[in-house]
Design a protein around this motif. Structure first.
Motif, mmCIF file in Angstrom:
data_model
loop_
_atom_site.group_PDB
_atom_site.id
_atom_site.type_symbol
_atom_site.label_atom_id
_atom_site.label_comp_id
_atom_site.label_asym_id
_atom_site.label_seq_id
_atom_site.Cartn_x
_atom_site.Cartn_y
_atom_site.Cartn_z
ATOM 1 N N PRO A 169 0.882 -1.314 0.116
ATOM 2 C CA PRO A 169 -0.039 0.078 -0.143
ATOM 3 C C PRO A 169 0.941 1.110 -0.141
ATOM 4 O O PRO A 169 1.688 1.368 0.723
ATOM 5 N N HIS A 170 0.495 2.266 -0.668
ATOM 6 C CA HIS A 170 1.069 3.691 -0.962
ATOM 7 C C HIS A 170 0.133 4.492 -1.406
ATOM 8 O O HIS A 170 -0.821 4.086 -1.930
ATOM 9 N N ARG A 171 0.950 5.713 -1.570
ATOM 10 C CA ARG A 171 0.077 6.715 -2.457
ATOM 11 C C ARG A 171 0.889 7.113 -3.441
ATOM 12 O O ARG A 171 2.095 7.354 -3.286
ATOM 13 N N ASP A 172 0.269 7.486 -4.744
ATOM 14 C CA ASP A 172 1.348 7.942 -5.718
ATOM 15 C C ASP A 172 1.291 9.564 -5.476
ATOM 16 O O ASP A 172 0.691 10.175 -4.970
ATOM 17 N N GLY A 173 2.282 10.233 -6.491
ATOM 18 C CA GLY A 173 2.776 11.387 -6.070
ATOM 19 C C GLY A 173 2.143 12.320 -6.965
ATOM 20 O O GLY A 173 2.291 13.579 -7.285
ATOM 21 N N SER A 174 1.184 11.853 -8.102
ATOM 22 C CA SER A 174 0.457 12.589 -8.886
ATOM 23 C C SER A 174 -0.750 12.983 -8.627
ATOM 24 O O SER A 174 -1.092 12.923 -7.314
ATOM 25 N N VAL A 175 -1.769 13.545 -9.427
ATOM 26 C CA VAL A 175 -3.132 14.103 -9.130
ATOM 27 C C VAL A 175 -4.054 12.921 -9.304
ATOM 28 O O VAL A 175 -4.617 12.607 -8.424
ATOM 29 N N VAL A 176 -3.724 12.350 -10.564
ATOM 30 C CA VAL A 176 -4.844 11.040 -10.960
ATOM 31 C C VAL A 176 -3.825 10.174 -11.346
ATOM 32 O O VAL A 176 -2.893 10.147 -12.169
ATOM 33 N N SER A 177 -4.126 8.976 -11.043
ATOM 34 C CA SER A 177 -3.476 7.756 -11.412
ATOM 35 C C SER A 177 -4.472 6.787 -12.213
ATOM 36 O O SER A 177 -5.564 6.716 -11.948
ATOM 37 N N PHE A 178 -4.186 6.065 -13.162
ATOM 38 C CA PHE A 178 -4.765 5.067 -13.761
ATOM 39 C C PHE A 178 -4.197 3.915 -14.100
ATOM 40 O O PHE A 178 -2.848 3.829 -14.094
ATOM 41 N N ASN A 179 -4.773 2.617 -14.109
ATOM 42 C CA ASN A 179 -4.058 1.506 -14.684
ATOM 43 C C ASN A 179 -4.932 0.580 -15.529
ATOM 44 O O ASN A 179 -6.311 0.659 -15.172
ATOM 45 N N ILE A 180 -4.691 0.132 -16.624
ATOM 46 C CA ILE A 180 -5.454 -0.688 -17.601
ATOM 47 C C ILE A 180 -4.873 -2.162 -17.575
ATOM 48 O O ILE A 180 -3.630 -2.264 -17.672
ATOM 49 N N ALA A 181 -5.818 -3.004 -17.509
ATOM 50 C CA ALA A 181 -5.338 -4.244 -17.561
ATOM 51 C C ALA A 181 -5.058 -4.572 -19.112
ATOM 52 O O ALA A 181 -5.788 -4.515 -19.852
ATOM 53 N N LEU A 182 -3.627 -5.190 -19.224
ATOM 54 C CA LEU A 182 -3.292 -5.432 -20.462
ATOM 55 C C LEU A 182 -3.501 -7.047 -20.801
ATOM 56 O O LEU A 182 -3.018 -7.518 -21.835
ATOM 57 N N ASN A 183 -3.641 -7.922 -19.774
ATOM 58 C CA ASN A 183 -4.100 -9.297 -19.990
ATOM 59 C C ASN A 183 -5.469 -9.725 -19.347
ATOM 60 O O ASN A 183 -5.832 -9.184 -18.526
ATOM 61 N N SER A 184 -5.662 -10.964 -19.693
ATOM 62 C CA SER A 184 -6.832 -11.472 -19.327
ATOM 63 C C SER A 184 -6.742 -11.709 -17.716
ATOM 64 O O SER A 184 -5.723 -12.256 -17.506
ATOM 65 N N ALA A 185 -7.809 -11.698 -17.069
ATOM 66 C CA ALA A 185 -7.736 -11.940 -15.498
ATOM 67 C C ALA A 185 -7.946 -13.396 -15.428
ATOM 68 O O ALA A 185 -7.557 -13.833 -14.490
ATOM 69 N N ASP A 186 -8.137 -14.133 -16.423
ATOM 70 C CA ASP A 186 -7.807 -15.596 -16.275
ATOM 71 C C ASP A 186 -6.627 -16.202 -16.424
ATOM 72 O O ASP A 186 -6.246 -17.126 -16.237
ATOM 73 N N ASP A 187 -5.560 -15.174 -16.630
ATOM 74 C CA ASP A 187 -4.251 -15.487 -16.933
ATOM 75 C C ASP A 187 -3.240 -15.635 -15.376
ATOM 76 O O ASP A 187 -2.303 -16.107 -15.221
ATOM 77 N N PHE A 188 -4.251 -15.047 -14.216
ATOM 78 C CA PHE A 188 -3.492 -15.095 -13.067
ATOM 79 C C PHE A 188 -4.805 -15.212 -11.864
ATOM 80 O O PHE A 188 -5.945 -14.994 -12.225
ATOM 81 N N GLU A 189 -4.459 -15.784 -10.735
ATOM 82 C CA GLU A 189 -5.313 -15.892 -9.561
ATOM 83 C C GLU A 189 -4.739 -14.800 -8.531
ATOM 84 O O GLU A 189 -3.722 -14.293 -8.455
ATOM 85 N N GLY A 190 -5.902 -14.224 -8.038
ATOM 86 C CA GLY A 190 -5.529 -12.797 -7.222
ATOM 87 C C GLY A 190 -5.240 -11.622 -7.819
ATOM 88 O O GLY A 190 -6.041 -11.587 -8.851
ATOM 89 N N GLY A 191 -4.286 -10.671 -7.508
ATOM 90 C CA GLY A 191 -4.548 -9.455 -8.157
ATOM 91 C C GLY A 191 -5.464 -8.466 -8.326
ATOM 92 O O GLY A 191 -6.187 -8.486 -7.091
ATOM 93 N N GLY A 192 -5.384 -7.447 -9.059
ATOM 94 C CA GLY A 192 -6.502 -6.371 -8.885
ATOM 95 C C GLY A 192 -5.590 -5.213 -7.900
ATOM 96 O O GLY A 192 -4.503 -5.472 -7.444
ATOM 97 N N THR A 193 -6.191 -4.002 -8.161
ATOM 98 C CA THR A 193 -5.807 -3.001 -7.352
ATOM 99 C C THR A 193 -6.614 -2.850 -5.853
ATOM 100 O O THR A 193 -7.645 -2.798 -6.003
ATOM 101 N N TRP A 194 -5.705 -2.970 -4.862
ATOM 102 C CA TRP A 194 -6.428 -2.913 -3.399
ATOM 103 C C TRP A 194 -6.468 -1.498 -3.174
ATOM 104 O O TRP A 194 -5.472 -0.747 -3.112
ATOM 105 N N PHE A 195 -7.517 -1.222 -2.493
ATOM 106 C CA PHE A 195 -7.832 0.289 -1.989
ATOM 107 C C PHE A 195 -8.236 0.145 -0.482
ATOM 108 O O PHE A 195 -9.027 -0.664 -0.049
ATOM 109 N N ALA A 196 -7.331 0.669 0.369
ATOM 110 C CA ALA A 196 -7.639 0.922 1.881
ATOM 111 C C ALA A 196 -9.235 1.460 2.028
ATOM 112 O O ALA A 196 -9.859 0.700 3.130
ATOM 113 N N SER A 197 -9.588 2.175 1.279
ATOM 114 C CA SER A 197 -11.228 2.796 1.576
ATOM 115 C C SER A 197 -12.108 1.757 1.543
ATOM 116 O O SER A 197 -13.123 1.638 1.965
ATOM 117 N N LEU A 198 -11.939 0.738 0.596
ATOM 118 C CA LEU A 198 -12.877 -0.289 0.367
ATOM 119 C C LEU A 198 -12.364 -1.417 1.113
ATOM 120 O O LEU A 198 -13.245 -2.448 1.269
#
Ligand SMILES: O=C(O)CCC(=O)C(=O)O
Ligand SMILES: [Fe+2]
Length: 188
Positions: A103-132
């Motif tokens: 867990p960390h905070r990025d130094g920019s204003v807005v961050s994004f990430n785009i999934a480049l491979n299929s969610a079926d290619d791995f178990e676990g993963g995703g972006t974890w958020f403390a607020s959720l």
């Protein structure tokens, strides 16, 4: 302060081209492991990926900035000044490479990430958020965008490989804005 699209912003072919270029370049110059201070990712910056850079330059203007304007515009002094400050392809690899990002905070204003491979290619993963207290999972080509200041991390993968394109977006000419944005979400 946190959004997930329900539709892909990149096609499967566009995602595959980015992963292929990254792996191709990585076979020559290695993935970097120390570009981001205390929270380094195994990544390749866009400057090393000319084809991806060319593609993204247009995709930012035509697809990503307009989406961010709709999502975050009301919080920003001048949404037309959104600029990519850093962009890179991250590789998580359960078989030996980086498996998670603490867990960390990025130094920019807005961050994004785009999934480049299929969610079926791995178990676990995703972006974890403390607020959720949960990980947001998306499928190939979809995008998660959030206030950079939200406490978040890369949820660990237990099998397979996960590739994402991460972007750190700032507001040109508003150098202190990331701090002001940060103050709105510092407790989240
Ligand atoms: O793995 C993820 O979904 C998050 C990546 C991230 O937070 C970062 O690269 O700064
Ligand atoms: Fe991050």
């Amino acid at each position: 302060m946190l959004h997930k699209t329900k539709f892909p912003i990149f096609t499967k072919e566009e995602c595959e081209r980015i992963v292929n270029e990254a792996e191709d370049i990585a076979s020559k110059i290695e993935w970097t492991k120390n570009r981001h201070g205390n929270f380094p990712t195994t990544d390749l910056p866009l400057v090393e990926l000319p084809e991806t850079m060319r593609f993204l330059r247009l995709a930012l203007v035509e697809r990503i900035y307009p989406m961010l304007k709709v999502q975050f515009g009301e919080y920003l002094p001048d949404p037309s000044k959104l600029r990519l400050a850093d962009g890179f392809v991250v590789k998580y690899d359960a078989a030996g490479g980086q498996k998670e990002l603490k867990p960390h905070r990025d130094g920019s204003v807005v961050s994004f990430n785009i999934a480049l491979n299929s969610a079926d290619d791995f178990e676990g993963g995703g972006t974890w958020f403390a607020s959720l207290d949960d990980a947001v999972k998306i499928n190939q080509g979809e995008i998660v965008s959030h206030s950079s200041a939200l406490l978040h991390g890369g949820h660990g993968i237990t099998t397979g490989k996960r590739y994402i394109l991460v972007g750190f977006v700032i507001l040109e000419g508003y150098d202190s804005w990331s701090m002001r944005f940060y103050n709105q979400v510092r407790n989240l």
